[in-house]
Design a protein around this motif. Sequence first.
Motif, PDB file in Angstrom:
ATOM      1  N   ALA A 138       0.812  -1.224   0.000  1.00  0.00           N
ATOM      2  CA  ALA A 138       0.000   0.000   0.000  1.00  0.00           C
ATOM      3  C   ALA A 138       0.839   1.266   0.000  1.00  0.00           C
ATOM      4  CB  ALA A 138      -0.966  -0.008   1.195  1.00  0.00           C
ATOM      5  N   ASP A 139       1.864   1.332   0.839  1.00  0.00           N
ATOM      6  CA  ASP A 139       2.682   2.547   0.897  1.00  0.00           C
ATOM      7  C   ASP A 139       3.338   2.854  -0.443  1.00  0.00           C
ATOM      8  OD1 ASP A 139       2.044   3.028   3.556  1.00  0.00           O
ATOM      9  OD2 ASP A 139       3.847   2.014   4.325  1.00  0.00           O
ATOM     10  N   ASP A 140       3.928   1.845  -1.078  1.00  0.00           N
ATOM     11  CA  ASP A 140       4.583   2.046  -2.368  1.00  0.00           C
ATOM     12  C   ASP A 140       3.588   2.432  -3.456  1.00  0.00           C
ATOM     13  OD1 ASP A 140       7.063   1.467  -1.306  1.00  0.00           O
ATOM     14  OD2 ASP A 140       7.055  -0.617  -1.987  1.00  0.00           O
ATOM     15  N   ILE A 141       2.428   1.792  -3.442  1.00  0.00           N
ATOM     16  CA  ILE A 141       1.407   2.091  -4.448  1.00  0.00           C
ATOM     17  C   ILE A 141       0.942   3.527  -4.308  1.00  0.00           C
ATOM     18  CG2 ILE A 141      -0.954   1.573  -5.181  1.00  0.00           C
ATOM     19  CD1 ILE A 141      -0.281  -1.406  -4.547  1.00  0.00           C
ATOM     20  N   LEU A 142       0.642   3.931  -3.077  1.00  0.00           N
ATOM     21  CA  LEU A 142       0.165   5.291  -2.855  1.00  0.00           C
ATOM     22  C   LEU A 142       1.252   6.328  -3.089  1.00  0.00           C
ATOM     23  CD1 LEU A 142      -2.186   4.750   0.206  1.00  0.00           C
ATOM     24  CD2 LEU A 142      -2.796   4.975  -2.205  1.00  0.00           C
ATOM     25  N   ALA A 143       2.509   5.983  -2.804  1.00  0.00           N
ATOM     26  CA  ALA A 143       3.610   6.919  -3.041  1.00  0.00           C
ATOM     27  C   ALA A 143       3.836   7.148  -4.536  1.00  0.00           C
ATOM     28  CB  ALA A 143       4.898   6.378  -2.413  1.00  0.00           C
ATOM     29  N   GLY A 144       3.482   6.154  -5.344  1.00  0.00           N
ATOM     30  CA  GLY A 144       3.667   6.268  -6.788  1.00  0.00           C
ATOM     31  C   GLY A 144       2.561   7.017  -7.503  1.00  0.00           C
ATOM     32  N   ARG A 145       1.591   7.486  -6.796  1.00  0.00           N
ATOM     33  CA  ARG A 145       0.451   8.192  -7.443  1.00  0.00           C
ATOM     34  C   ARG A 145       0.817   9.603  -7.756  1.00  0.00           C
ATOM     35  NH1 ARG A 145      -5.114   7.470  -6.369  1.00  0.00           N
ATOM     36  NH2 ARG A 145      -5.300   5.783  -7.778  1.00  0.00           N
TER      37      ARG A 145
END
Length: 116
Positions: free
Chosen positions: A109-116
Amino acid sequence: MLDRLLTDGKLAAACPSRVVLDHVTSKWGVLLLVALSERSMRWGELRRVVEGISEKMLAQTLRTLEADGIVDRAVTPSVPPRVDYSLTERGRDLVEHLLPLMGWIADNADDILAGR
């Protein structure tokens, strides 16, 4: 497994799996199932564990999951009445499949949201 979901090569709009999928994978449905995966809980415990859920959504989601045979509602006659919610056998089977997905989500989740 995919052949049980496909009708003439399509994910049919009228497939009953869509209704169950909606119930089980709603935001509140998933979170309540995860909460109940550890032990049975009372209404107030569920409200505290699943932060942000309104009374209306808690009641509605528990009613739906109970009607689907995934959650059991046990009333103990006392004053006031005690109501406990737990997973049925079907619910425990479902959670065995759901927890790995939730683990993957937590890990990414953290990586996915950071990539937005």
